[in-house]
Design an enzyme around this catalytic site. Structure first.
Site, short mmCIF file in Angstrom:
data_model
loop_
_atom_site.label_atom_id
_atom_site.label_comp_id
_atom_site.label_asym_id
_atom_site.label_seq_id
_atom_site.Cartn_x
_atom_site.Cartn_y
_atom_site.Cartn_z
N ASP A 1 0.10 2.04 8.41
CA ASP A 1 -0.31 1.19 9.53
C ASP A 1 0.58 1.28 10.77
O ASP A 1 0.17 0.93 11.86
CB ASP A 1 -0.37 -0.28 9.09
CG ASP A 1 -1.33 -0.50 7.94
OD1 ASP A 1 -2.24 0.34 7.75
OD2 ASP A 1 -1.17 -1.51 7.21
N ARG B 1 13.30 9.91 -3.46
CA ARG B 1 14.18 11.04 -3.80
C ARG B 1 15.48 10.96 -3.01
O ARG B 1 16.57 11.16 -3.55
CB ARG B 1 13.42 12.33 -3.49
CG ARG B 1 14.21 13.61 -3.66
CD ARG B 1 13.29 14.76 -3.24
NE ARG B 1 13.90 16.06 -3.33
CZ ARG B 1 14.62 16.62 -2.37
NH1 ARG B 1 14.86 15.95 -1.27
NH2 ARG B 1 15.10 17.84 -2.52
N ALA B 2 15.36 10.66 -1.72
CA ALA B 2 16.56 10.62 -0.88
C ALA B 2 17.48 9.48 -1.31
O ALA B 2 18.70 9.65 -1.38
CB ALA B 2 16.15 10.45 0.58
N GLY C 1 0.84 -1.20 0.00
CA GLY C 1 0.00 0.00 0.00
C GLY C 1 0.87 1.25 0.00
O GLY C 1 1.85 1.32 0.73
N ARG D 1 19.10 10.54 -4.78
CA ARG D 1 20.07 11.64 -4.73
C ARG D 1 21.26 11.32 -3.83
O ARG D 1 22.40 11.64 -4.16
CB ARG D 1 19.38 12.94 -4.30
CG ARG D 1 18.42 13.39 -5.38
CD ARG D 1 18.07 14.84 -5.28
NE ARG D 1 17.35 15.26 -6.48
CZ ARG D 1 16.72 16.40 -6.59
NH1 ARG D 1 16.69 17.24 -5.59
NH2 ARG D 1 16.11 16.72 -7.72
N ARG E 1 -17.22 15.71 14.03
CA ARG E 1 -17.59 16.27 15.35
C ARG E 1 -18.59 17.41 15.19
O ARG E 1 -19.56 17.52 15.95
CB ARG E 1 -16.33 16.75 16.07
CG ARG E 1 -16.54 17.44 17.38
CD ARG E 1 -16.90 16.50 18.50
NE ARG E 1 -15.80 15.67 18.91
CZ ARG E 1 -15.94 14.61 19.73
NH1 ARG E 1 -17.15 14.27 20.17
NH2 ARG E 1 -14.91 13.89 20.07
N GLU F 1 -10.10 -0.90 11.63
CA GLU F 1 -10.67 -1.88 10.68
C GLU F 1 -10.30 -3.32 11.01
O GLU F 1 -11.02 -4.25 10.65
CB GLU F 1 -10.21 -1.57 9.25
CG GLU F 1 -8.71 -1.74 9.06
CD GLU F 1 -8.24 -1.62 7.61
OE1 GLU F 1 -9.05 -1.41 6.71
OE2 GLU F 1 -7.01 -1.75 7.40
O1 F6P Z 1 -1.36 -1.42 4.55
C1 F6P Z 1 -1.96 -0.20 4.23
C2 F6P Z 1 -3.46 -0.39 4.06
O2 F6P Z 1 -4.00 0.88 3.73
C3 F6P Z 1 -4.18 -0.97 5.27
O3 F6P Z 1 -4.42 -0.03 6.28
C4 F6P Z 1 -5.43 -1.50 4.63
O4 F6P Z 1 -5.98 -2.55 5.36
C5 F6P Z 1 -4.93 -1.99 3.29
O5 F6P Z 1 -3.73 -1.28 3.02
C6 F6P Z 1 -5.89 -1.81 2.15
O6 F6P Z 1 -5.31 -2.37 1.02
P1 F6P Z 1 -5.85 -2.18 -0.46
O7 F6P Z 1 -5.63 -0.76 -0.84
O8 F6P Z 1 -5.01 -3.13 -1.26
O9 F6P Z 1 -7.29 -2.53 -0.40
#
Ligand code: F6P
Length: 303
Positions: free
Chosen positions: A130, A23-24, A13, A27, A157, A225
């Site tokens: 994460d 970039r780091a 992800g 370079r 809120r 989640e």
């Molecule tokens: O690992 C990063 C993340 O955004 C998690 O928080 C989430 O569960 C997962 O990737 C979602 O993955 P995808 O974008 O492949 O559905």
């Protein structure tokens, strides 16, 4: 061994700040007289020979951009022997002496398995919203994701208070409750439900009913989640308390946006550290901060 050419890829992800890390690496690698190749679409690009030599200008104007200019992908093929074999063919063909993998837990697992099997020097830069890498305080991108989610919760809120409602807000994090806990604290949320701690929904409902009797008008409950779905928690709260409860899933908006200053500077430091690690002969390592100090952690500990 004197290394001459390294490759960099982003996998799994995307996380805000990945570009600053690319970039780091590019370079600083050039500054250290290395040739640096950028691999496109993560492990997929290594398997399919989608890579090119990067010069300094290839990474101009990206420090402030979310996502990754190298693209990224989830690549089940890299988990197979055939996939890894083809990736190794690319390593040999292009005489790559070291690989920098920018990604999260899944990326580190893949780098650890590939590097050990084919004796390829791999160094990981932790980048994932994460923040679930063992032995490393914080991953690139998690600070940005927290601020993005927090801004959404601040908006919720306003409407929750105005309409006197209960909201359950689901945030990302896979198996980790880090984002949920941080935004719940910073957003002054009433409850947080995370995988790391057993949830007592009955007690939460009891508090809501009692609070309501005292005149408390709105609640925000953050749910990670990895532990439950916001819809299910909201339905249960409505059923138990009789009070209207709405659910919101923040989803992929948490992955995008301009990286915060913290995510960028972390990326710059770790990009440089990863290149130094390879130059000094490091392999099968992740670079990161632990209790405020720059460290190298064995990939097998990190995952
Ligand atoms: O690992 C990063 C993340 O955004 C998690 O928080 C989430 O569960 C997962 O990737 C979602 O993955 P995808 O974008 O492949 O559905």
């Amino acid at each position: 061994m004197n290394i001459k050419r390294i490759a960099v890829l982003t996998t799994g992800g995307d996380a805000p700040g990945m570009n600053a890390a690319v970039r780091a690496v590019v370079r600083y690698g050039i500054h250290k007289n290395l040739e640096v190749m950028g691999v496109f679409r993560g492990w997929w690009g290594l398997i399919n020979q989608e890579l090119k030599v990067f010069d300094r200008r290839c990474v101009s104007g990206i420090i402030n951009q979310g996502g990754t200019v190298l693209k990224t992908a989830r690549c089940p093929e890299f988990l197979t022997e055939e996939g890894q074999g083809r990736a190794y063919d690319t390593i040999k063909k292009y005489a790559i002496d070291g690989l920098v993998a920018i990604g999260g837990d899944g990326s580190f697992r893949a780098a650890h398995s590939f590097g050990n099997k084919y004796n390829v020097a791999c160094v990981g830069i932790p980048a994932s919203i994460d923040n679930d890498i063992n032995g490393i305080d914080v991953t690139i991108g998690s600070d940005t994701a927290i601020n993005t989610a927090l801004s959404a919760i601040d908006n919720i809120r306003d409407t929750a208070t105005s309409m006197e409602r209960i909201f359950v807000v689901e945030v990302m994090g896979r198996g980790s409750g880090y984002i949920a806990l941080q935004v719940a604290l910073a957003g002054g949320c009433e409850n947080v439900i995370i995988p790391e701690r057993k949830c007592d929904l009955e007690a939460i409902c009891h508090d809501i009913v009692n609070g309501n009797l005292r005149g408390k008008i709105s609640w925000i409950i953050v749910v990670a989640e990895g532990v439950a779905k916001a819809d299910d928690i909201a339905a249960e709260i409505t059923k138990t308390t009789g009070l209207e409860t709405r659910s919101v899933i923040l989803g992929h908006i948490q992955r995008g946006g301009r990286p915060t200053a913290f995510s960028r500077t972390l990326a710059l430091t770790l990009g440089q550290a990863a290149v130094d690690c390879l130059i000094e002969g490091g392999r099968d390592k992740a670079v990161g901060f632990s209790q405020g100090k720059l460290v190298e952690v064995d990939l097998k500990e990190a995952i």
